[in-house]
Design a protein around this motif. Structure first.
Motif, mmCIF file in Angstrom:
data_model
loop_
_atom_site.group_PDB
_atom_site.id
_atom_site.type_symbol
_atom_site.label_atom_id
_atom_site.label_comp_id
_atom_site.label_asym_id
_atom_site.label_seq_id
_atom_site.Cartn_x
_atom_site.Cartn_y
_atom_site.Cartn_z
ATOM 1 N N GLN B 32 0.830 -1.191 0.000
ATOM 2 C CA GLN B 32 0.000 0.000 0.000
ATOM 3 C C GLN B 32 0.869 1.247 0.000
ATOM 4 O O GLN B 32 1.794 1.362 0.822
ATOM 5 C CB GLN B 32 -0.862 -0.023 1.272
ATOM 6 N N PHE B 33 0.574 2.161 -0.911
ATOM 7 C CA PHE B 33 1.331 3.406 -0.978
ATOM 8 C C PHE B 33 0.972 4.323 0.166
ATOM 9 O O PHE B 33 -0.203 4.446 0.508
ATOM 10 C CB PHE B 33 1.003 4.140 -2.276
ATOM 11 N N GLU B 34 1.962 4.952 0.762
ATOM 12 C CA GLU B 34 1.655 5.922 1.808
ATOM 13 C C GLU B 34 2.099 7.313 1.403
ATOM 14 O O GLU B 34 1.380 8.272 1.575
ATOM 15 C CB GLU B 34 2.296 5.490 3.126
ATOM 16 N N VAL B 35 3.315 7.414 0.866
ATOM 17 C CA VAL B 35 3.854 8.709 0.459
ATOM 18 C C VAL B 35 4.619 8.499 -0.834
ATOM 19 O O VAL B 35 5.296 7.490 -0.996
ATOM 20 C CB VAL B 35 4.850 9.258 1.527
ATOM 21 N N ILE B 36 4.487 9.444 -1.773
ATOM 22 C CA ILE B 36 5.365 9.387 -2.938
ATOM 23 C C ILE B 36 5.553 10.791 -3.490
ATOM 24 O O ILE B 36 4.631 11.594 -3.448
ATOM 25 C CB ILE B 36 4.820 8.433 -4.030
ATOM 26 N N GLY B 37 6.760 11.064 -3.955
ATOM 27 C CA GLY B 37 7.026 12.343 -4.596
ATOM 28 C C GLY B 37 8.449 12.792 -4.402
ATOM 29 O O GLY B 37 9.080 12.489 -3.382
ATOM 30 N N ASP B 38 8.973 13.503 -5.398
ATOM 31 C CA ASP B 38 10.307 14.106 -5.332
ATOM 32 C C ASP B 38 11.397 13.123 -4.920
ATOM 33 O O ASP B 38 12.273 13.442 -4.115
ATOM 34 C CB ASP B 38 10.308 15.305 -4.373
ATOM 35 N N GLY B 39 11.323 11.948 -5.435
ATOM 36 C CA GLY B 39 12.391 10.985 -5.180
ATOM 37 C C GLY B 39 12.279 10.230 -3.865
ATOM 38 O O GLY B 39 13.209 9.540 -3.472
ATOM 39 N N VAL B 40 11.135 10.358 -3.203
ATOM 40 C CA VAL B 40 10.934 9.622 -1.947
ATOM 41 C C VAL B 40 9.635 8.818 -2.052
ATOM 42 O O VAL B 40 8.634 9.330 -2.558
ATOM 43 C CB VAL B 40 10.848 10.585 -0.735
ATOM 44 N N ALA B 41 9.686 7.578 -1.603
ATOM 45 C CA ALA B 41 8.461 6.772 -1.593
ATOM 46 C C ALA B 41 8.374 6.011 -0.287
ATOM 47 O O ALA B 41 9.395 5.590 0.270
ATOM 48 C CB ALA B 41 8.436 5.799 -2.764
ATOM 49 N N GLN B 42 7.168 5.880 0.216
ATOM 50 C CA GLN B 42 6.935 5.078 1.427
ATOM 51 C C GLN B 42 5.794 4.109 1.132
ATOM 52 O O GLN B 42 4.713 4.528 0.726
ATOM 53 C CB GLN B 42 6.603 6.004 2.597
ATOM 54 N N ILE B 43 6.077 2.839 1.306
ATOM 55 C CA ILE B 43 5.097 1.784 1.008
ATOM 56 C C ILE B 43 5.052 0.829 2.192
ATOM 57 O O ILE B 43 6.085 0.543 2.799
ATOM 58 C CB ILE B 43 5.494 1.006 -0.273
ATOM 59 N N GLY B 74 12.076 1.355 -6.525
ATOM 60 C CA GLY B 74 11.636 1.652 -7.891
ATOM 61 C C GLY B 74 10.675 2.825 -7.922
ATOM 62 O O GLY B 74 10.764 3.707 -8.793
ATOM 63 N N ALA B 75 9.772 2.878 -6.949
ATOM 64 C CA ALA B 75 8.797 3.971 -6.872
ATOM 65 C C ALA B 75 9.504 5.301 -6.597
ATOM 66 O O ALA B 75 9.151 6.334 -7.171
ATOM 67 C CB ALA B 75 7.767 3.675 -5.788
ATOM 68 N N ALA B 76 10.518 5.252 -5.728
ATOM 69 C CA ALA B 76 11.269 6.477 -5.414
ATOM 70 C C ALA B 76 11.956 7.006 -6.671
ATOM 71 O O ALA B 76 11.941 8.211 -6.944
ATOM 72 C CB ALA B 76 12.294 6.199 -4.313
ATOM 73 N N VAL B 77 12.520 6.109 -7.472
ATOM 74 C CA VAL B 77 13.189 6.522 -8.713
ATOM 75 C C VAL B 77 12.182 7.162 -9.670
ATOM 76 O O VAL B 77 12.432 8.227 -10.253
ATOM 77 C CB VAL B 77 13.863 5.304 -9.398
ATOM 78 N N MET B 78 11.013 6.529 -9.801
ATOM 79 C CA MET B 78 10.021 7.035 -10.749
ATOM 80 C C MET B 78 9.414 8.357 -10.314
ATOM 81 O O MET B 78 8.893 9.107 -11.138
ATOM 82 C CB MET B 78 8.931 5.976 -10.959
ATOM 83 N N SER B 79 9.489 8.639 -9.002
ATOM 84 C CA SER B 79 8.913 9.892 -8.515
ATOM 85 C C SER B 79 9.944 11.026 -8.520
ATOM 86 O O SER B 79 9.622 12.150 -8.166
ATOM 87 C CB SER B 79 8.370 9.695 -7.093
ATOM 88 N N TYR B 80 11.173 10.685 -8.885
ATOM 89 C CA TYR B 80 12.210 11.712 -8.923
ATOM 90 C C TYR B 80 11.854 12.722 -10.013
ATOM 91 O O TYR B 80 11.440 12.331 -11.109
ATOM 92 C CB TYR B 80 13.570 11.060 -9.217
ATOM 93 N N VAL B 122 19.784 4.688 -4.773
ATOM 94 C CA VAL B 122 18.692 4.674 -3.804
ATOM 95 C C VAL B 122 19.162 4.079 -2.480
ATOM 96 O O VAL B 122 19.964 3.144 -2.464
ATOM 97 C CB VAL B 122 17.529 3.801 -4.355
ATOM 98 N N ARG B 123 18.682 4.652 -1.375
ATOM 99 C CA ARG B 123 18.808 3.942 -0.102
ATOM 100 C C ARG B 123 17.430 3.834 0.528
ATOM 101 O O ARG B 123 16.553 4.647 0.255
ATOM 102 C CB ARG B 123 19.853 4.564 0.822
ATOM 103 N N ALA B 124 17.277 2.812 1.341
ATOM 104 C CA ALA B 124 15.954 2.553 1.909
ATOM 105 C C ALA B 124 16.087 1.931 3.280
ATOM 106 O O ALA B 124 17.135 1.379 3.630
ATOM 107 C CB ALA B 124 15.166 1.618 0.993
ATOM 108 N N LYS B 125 15.018 2.046 4.054
ATOM 109 C CA LYS B 125 14.973 1.318 5.325
ATOM 110 C C LYS B 125 13.566 0.805 5.553
ATOM 111 O O LYS B 125 12.602 1.295 4.951
ATOM 112 C CB LYS B 125 15.439 2.199 6.485
#
Lengths: 171, 154
Positions: B32-43, B74-80, B122-125
């Protein structure tokens, strides 16, 4: 020196014991079932097989397998190979009683410390195969390399290296 | 100005939902998507018995956490900003710091911190109960598809 040698064990018993141990490792894990992953065994050599399913797709336009599905497949293949190798001596000597073996009775599984996946080409919408090689297995840590391919063994679509924390065994 | 931003946020949320709907594997894991935009995504991804890797403890398999991190990256890259809509993972390394709590939803956040003409870094946690107590971290490189033909127009 004794001249009497123990007669070789009937082949079906040997196979039965090894297959039982392998299925105890694999069948009890819900995620392996969810991913549709099975294992072919020839002696101590395992080949992981991920049966194609539409749910494994990550990019429907190409279509290609999801990188996460590929990563999961490689990690499952690595852990099962490492665990099977860890149990092999106990399976062969009969120390591990496979008849009463349930996932609960197995020694604990190795834990992944880190896992690095190298995506070489996109995964096609068909079955995938993987073989893992334990490069180093110490008392505490193990390093495992795993390769995955589809139609052509020489054309890997992904490979990975992982480090694992070995379970502490009593005795 | 504020209204434009509002529309953009709505459009972005809609694109984000369509994005997950369009990825069968992410859908199968109920991401489920929570936040996306400007190179940041939270799922995030709910706990499920089907994802268990160790039946004795009920802990989710590392592979499922990898799948979440990969989708999020991948979502973070696409929102960049100005990045094309298509990307593929080149490599991804995951460090597992601890086991996930059985029964808990897992959330991942990925940040695309540098982009060249061909590669996105990309880095993620990922965490379950407390964002400051991550259970895994990841870093990876993703492709930047050449040409804008695949760009999503809402």
């Amino acid at each position: 020196m004794s001249t009497s040698r123990k007669p070789p064990e009937p082949v079906h018993l040997v196979k039965h014991r090894r297959d039982k141990a392998l299925s105890a490792l694999v069948d009890g894990v819900p995620y392996i079932r969810f991913m549709g992953i099975g294992f072919d065994r020839r002696g101590d050599e395992l080949t992981a097989v991920m049966n194609y399913d539409d749910k494994l797709i990550g990019n429907p336009l190409i279509p290609a397998l999801h990188g996460g599905a590929t990563a999961s497949f490689l990690e499952v293949a690595a852990i099962v190979e490492l665990s099977f190798q860890m149990l092999w001596d106990d399976i062969e000597t009969g120390r591990l009683d496979v008849e009463t073996l349930t996932p609960d009775a197995l020694p604990r599984l190795p834990k992944t410390i880190d896992f690095t996946v190298d995506y070489l080409r996109s995964g096609l919408p068909r079955d995938a195969y993987a073989r893992a090689r334990v490069n180093r297995s110490g008392r505490r840590y193990a390093s495992v390399h795993v390769e995955a391919w589809q139609d052509n063994r020489d054309k890997l679509f992904a490979q990975a290296t992982g480090h694992f924390l070995m379970p502490q065994r009593e005795g | 100005m504020a209204e434009t931003r509002h529309i953009n946020a709505e459009q972005k949320a809609q694109i984000a939902r369509q994005f997950i709907e369009a990825i069968p594997f992410s859908k199968a894991l109920n991401m489920q998507f929570e936040v996306i935009g400007d190179g940041v995504a939270q799922i995030s991804m709910p706990y499920s018995e089907a994802l268990v890797g160790d039946p004795r403890t009920g802990v989710i398999h590392g592979g499922a956490v990898s799948a979440l991190m990969d989708t999020c990256g991948g979502a973070a890259v696409m929102s960049y900003p100005d990045a094309p809509a298509g990307t593929a993972t080149i490599d991804l390394r995951i460090d597992y710091m601890r086991a996930a709590e059985p029964g808990q939803r897992i959330t991942a956040r990925a940040e695309c911190y540098h982009v060249t003409r061909s590669v996105a870094f990309v880095r993620a946690k990922a965490w379950d109960l407390d964002e400051d107590q991550p259970l895994a971290s990841a870093s990876g490189a993703f492709t930047i598809a050449q040409g804008k033909a695949a760009e999503v127009k809402p």
